[in-house]
Design an enzyme around this catalytic site. Structure first.
Site, mmCIF file in Angstrom:
data_model
loop_
_atom_site.group_PDB
_atom_site.id
_atom_site.type_symbol
_atom_site.label_atom_id
_atom_site.label_comp_id
_atom_site.label_asym_id
_atom_site.label_seq_id
_atom_site.Cartn_x
_atom_site.Cartn_y
_atom_site.Cartn_z
ATOM 1 N N ASP A 95 0.796 -1.235 0.000
ATOM 2 C CA ASP A 95 0.000 0.000 0.000
ATOM 3 C C ASP A 95 0.826 1.283 0.000
ATOM 4 O OD1 ASP A 95 1.041 -0.029 2.554
ATOM 5 O OD2 ASP A 95 -0.877 -0.020 3.598
ATOM 6 N N HIS A 96 2.118 1.208 0.294
ATOM 7 C CA HIS A 96 2.914 2.426 0.494
ATOM 8 C C HIS A 96 3.666 2.909 -0.741
ATOM 9 C CE1 HIS A 96 2.106 2.479 4.734
ATOM 10 N NE2 HIS A 96 3.051 3.352 4.992
ATOM 11 N N ASP A 160 3.450 -0.634 11.335
ATOM 12 C CA ASP A 160 3.012 0.695 10.947
ATOM 13 C C ASP A 160 2.402 1.337 12.184
ATOM 14 O OD1 ASP A 160 2.212 2.331 8.182
ATOM 15 O OD2 ASP A 160 0.882 2.754 9.869
ATOM 16 N N ARG A 448 -1.984 12.705 9.953
ATOM 17 C CA ARG A 448 -0.740 13.364 10.324
ATOM 18 C C ARG A 448 -0.519 14.567 9.421
ATOM 19 N NH1 ARG A 448 3.171 8.529 11.597
ATOM 20 N NH2 ARG A 448 2.132 8.426 13.597
ATOM 21 N N SER A 643 5.908 7.891 12.680
ATOM 22 C CA SER A 643 5.857 6.575 12.057
ATOM 23 C C SER A 643 6.720 5.560 12.799
ATOM 24 C CB SER A 643 6.321 6.687 10.606
ATOM 25 O OG SER A 643 6.528 5.419 10.047
ATOM 26 N N ARG A 645 8.671 3.426 11.515
ATOM 27 C CA ARG A 645 9.744 2.924 10.644
ATOM 28 C C ARG A 645 11.052 2.658 11.391
ATOM 29 N NH1 ARG A 645 9.405 8.452 7.290
ATOM 30 N NH2 ARG A 645 7.273 7.763 7.508
#
Length: 755
Positions: A95-96, A160, A448, A643, A645
């Site tokens: 999806d990213h 995520d 965000r 995030s 990440r």
């Protein structure tokens, strides 16, 4: 795609006994959060975890979910663990990596071509290790999980930060880094510091323009981006039960913006309706047999102050629609005060773009409410004044709303429907602008809105609101317009007002889809080959990080003293860098390029102590690494918010940074640093941040006696021979100290698998 009914039965079979044991051990009634957490404690942890506020506790999550940008690194790590198959049900969601540029079909085709190497890797590694694979275009991870996998009383971790979306269906769903996902997929317990509990009591019932989005916008205004740190937020009350399951998902999703570990709602008739509406009647039937355990005890909700660490009460009868921003999601403005705030602060009043959808607000209910406003643009002869994009959250929702005519409604007012992907929410968006240096305003229904988050432009003032408020602003094109009270002049010169939005929680005809986009893994993956081209610029097999030398760390250079907000976007930007998420060395070229250097107020410009010259942060750190010199990064409050990440932790580790020393950490980032064998330290006295000078070198003392709860010392060696010795704290437990000594948690996993 099928949910694991046997696994859910196992959870529910132990739910009652675990709840009763916890009540007996604690001598008190339990919140919903405690019931779910106690049910998922490992057997060893159950003996000592009944006291809230204890240190890290071991849990056994039911499921792992990964999005494609973070799954690459998570699965590259998992490949080193030596297991033939994942230990718990796991999925990957593409999806990213789809950039929103023209429209859904064209953008998806472009993404498939540009990212073929990555998609093929993720599909093959999923096939080999028993992981469900959701193809590009299938939808955004959180919406797909809510529609297919979330269940009341479950526990899930996801790579995520908006994984808490599944809390809308009563699941404790927590955003983590890829290393945590790797642990759980490898069959190891997952550690979480037992959280504080924040209770949000919702009374009354919403009507008119007010939506579930406004609940979390209001909560963000109350708690700020740090107020939920270390806590799980539990919503309850008659107002909570009046919200749709997807509305609850919106609230839980955006709970990440207050720093909360996760957020959760109890199981109720709205939850049951959504489960049945998404063809999971078997789960609803099972949940009904244990429903008294899928909500907090009545005594808790009758006297919440006795059982929560903090209680907030919001009356939905009087709650106004909110607009939050700019530049931070916790700057909350009731709609009645927003126009005045725009004028007084000199924010650009002309709206250039409005964007709705994404993982936060792309349900059937969201689309229908926004479409009811869009329809009025046509029927009341109003000309749309700003650009408008719509991002469906899943192919299931997209197909259904197209069938029911709502996408046509948006297109009729000039809207552009984008692919079922994250797109502009994470900066994967080709912004149309004639002057990127001009101060401008956009408004989204995303979660965000940090500076440069959506379009990379520091001059963009991004605001957050509900989809229907965004749609109304798009039509008006003016941020000083109040859609609840003000009129617009239509193309016939008439003054017209908007009617209140109308929405439908679940489609009357039911959901429909031709191809949901799911690919099941091979039954036997032992013969599946995962290929990674050694010449690839996008994928790179990992080498283990080196173990600790066994000594104190001395002579460390200061790489950067970061000033103010330093999110994971500042540490490891997304946007065009997403293509390198599977190649650690290449993506390390974005390390800390967004952080502001305290000494010159500039980004990506730091002093190289070897040459005395200023240059980019990554290049400077590579020079230190080549010379065999370690370094430290110094930061401010809530370092690493945003995030999940893990690249923001792996990049400094890869390039030779030895420690991150800050006033305070965001939860996920601190854990990610620990997983990678990095020292995550905090000033015992935050004022010591001011003692750090540009030419300093550092010695970290006390590592040979590194122990839980025992502070370390940092000797600051100033130019000219002067020194300051300061105390620094840490939150490492015994197991995490072993991660540090071994050079990272993965090194221990590999050793255990090969023992």
């Amino acid at each position: 795609m099928a949910f694991d009914l046997d696994m859910i039965k196992q959870v529910y079979s132990r739910l009652g006994s675990r709840v009763e044991a916890a009540r007996k051990a604690t001598g008190k009634p339990l919140t919903l959060t405690e019931k779910i957490l106690y049910t998922h404690l490992t057997e060893g942890a159950a003996q000592h975890a009944y006291t809230r506020g204890v240190d890290y506790v071991d849990f056994a999550p039911d499921r792992v979910a990964m999005q494609d940008a973070t799954a690459q690194m998570a699965l590259l790590q998992f490949m080193q663990a030596g297991r033939p198959k994942v230990a718990v049900p796991s999925t990957v969601h593409c999806d990213h990596l789809i950039q929103a540029k023209i429209g859904a079909d064209a953008d998806l085709d472009t993404a498939k071509n540009q990212n073929k190497e990555v998609y093929d890797f993720l599909a093959s590694v999923s096939d080999k290790y028993g992981i469900g694979f959701w193809k590009p275009g299938a939808g955004i991870i959180h919406q797909v999980v809510l529609e297919n996998y979330a269940f009341p009383g479950g526990m899930m971790i996801g790579t995520d930060s908006h994984t808490p979306n599944a809390g809308g269906l009563g699941m404790v769903a927590i955003g983590v880094g890829g290393a945590d996902a790797c642990d759980v997929m490898a069959g190891l317990p997952w550690e979480l510091k037992f959280p504080k509990l924040i209770g949000v009591k919702l009374t009354g019932k919403m009507s008119g323009w007010t939506s579930a989005k406004d609940v979390i916008l209001r909560v963000a205004g109350i708690l700020t981006v740090k107020g939920g740190t270390g806590a799980i937020v539990e919503y309850f009350g008659e107002g909570a039960q009046s919200l749709s399951a997807t509305g609850k998902g919106t609230i839980c999703n955006m709970g990440a913006e207050i720093g909360a570990t996760t957020s959760v709602f109890g199981y109720d008739t709205k939850s049951e309706a959504y489960l049945r509406g998404t063809e999971r009647a078997e789960i609803a039937d099972l949940a009904n047999t244990v429903k008294e355990h899928l909500t907090g005890d009545p005594e808790v909700y009758a006297n919440p102050e006795l059982y929560f660490d903090q209680v907030i009460e919001i009356d939905l009868n009087t709650l106004e629609p909110h607009v939050n921003g700019p530049f931070t999601p916790d700057l909350a403005w009731p709609i009645s005060k927003f126009a005045q705030a725009v004028k007084e602060n000199g924010w650009p009043t002309r709206l250039e773009v409005g964007l709705i959808g994404s993982c936060t607000n792309s349900s059937y209910e969201d689309i229908t409410r926004a479409a009811s406003i869009a329809h009025q643009a046509v029927t009341k002869n109003l000309k749309t004044a700003a650009e408008f994009t719509i991002t469906p959250g899943s192919e299931l929702v997209r197909y259904t709303v197209e069938r029911d005519g709502y996408l046509g409604t948006f297109e009729g007012m000039g809207g552009v429907v984008l692919a079922n992907a994250c797109g502009p929410c994470i900066g994967q968006w080709a912004r149309h602008t004639d002057d990127p240096t001009r101060k401008n305003s956009i408004i989204t229904s995303f979660n965000r809105n940090f500076a440069k988050r959506q379009d990379g432009n520091p001059n963009t003032h991004a605001f957050v609101a509900s989809p229907e408020i965004v749609t109304a602003f798009v039509i008006a094109g003016d941020l000083t317009f109040n859609p609840l009270t003000d009129s617009l002049t239509n193309e016939q010169g008439q003054q017209v007002k908007f009617d209140e939005p109308m929405g439908i929680e679940l489609p009357v005809k039911g959901f429909a889809v031709e191809d949901a986009g799911y690919q099941a893994p091979a039954i036997d993956g032992s013969k599946v080959e995962v290929k990674v081209d050694p010449k690839s610029s996008r994928l790179q097999l990992l080498d283990p990080f080196a173990a600790w030398e066994g000594t104190d760390l001395k002579g460390l250079k200061l790489l950067i003293k970061a000033k103010g907000k330093c999110t994971t976007d500042h540490i490891s930007m997304a946007g065009p860098w997403l293509k390198f998420r599977g190649h650690l060395d290449n993506i390390s070229n974005n390390m800390l390029i967004g952080a502001i250097n305290y000494f010159n107020d500039k980004a990506d410009t730091v002093k190289n102590e070897l040459t005395g010259e200023y240059g980019p942060v990554p290049a400077t750190q590579r020079a230190y690494k080549a010379a065999g010199i370690g370094s430290i990064v110094v930061g401010d409050e809530n370092y690493g918010e945003g995030s999940s990440r893990e690249h923001a932790a792996m990049e400094p580790r890869h390039l030779g940074v030895r420690a991150i020393l800050v006033k305070s950490f965001a939860r996920i980032h601190e854990t990610n640093l620990k997983k990678q064998g990095m020292l995550a330290l905090t000033f015992a006295n935050p004022a010591d941040y001011d003692k750090i000078l540009e030419d300093d070198t550092f010695d970290i003392v006390g590592l040979t006696g590194f122990a839980p709860g025992k502070p370390l010392q940092v000797v600051i060696n100033h130019k000219g021979g002067l020194q300051d010795t300061i105390t620094v704290n840490h939150t490492y437990n015994a197991q995490q100290i072993e991660w540090f000594k071994a050079g990272g948690a993965l090194n221990i996993i590999r050793k255990q698998q090969h023992a």
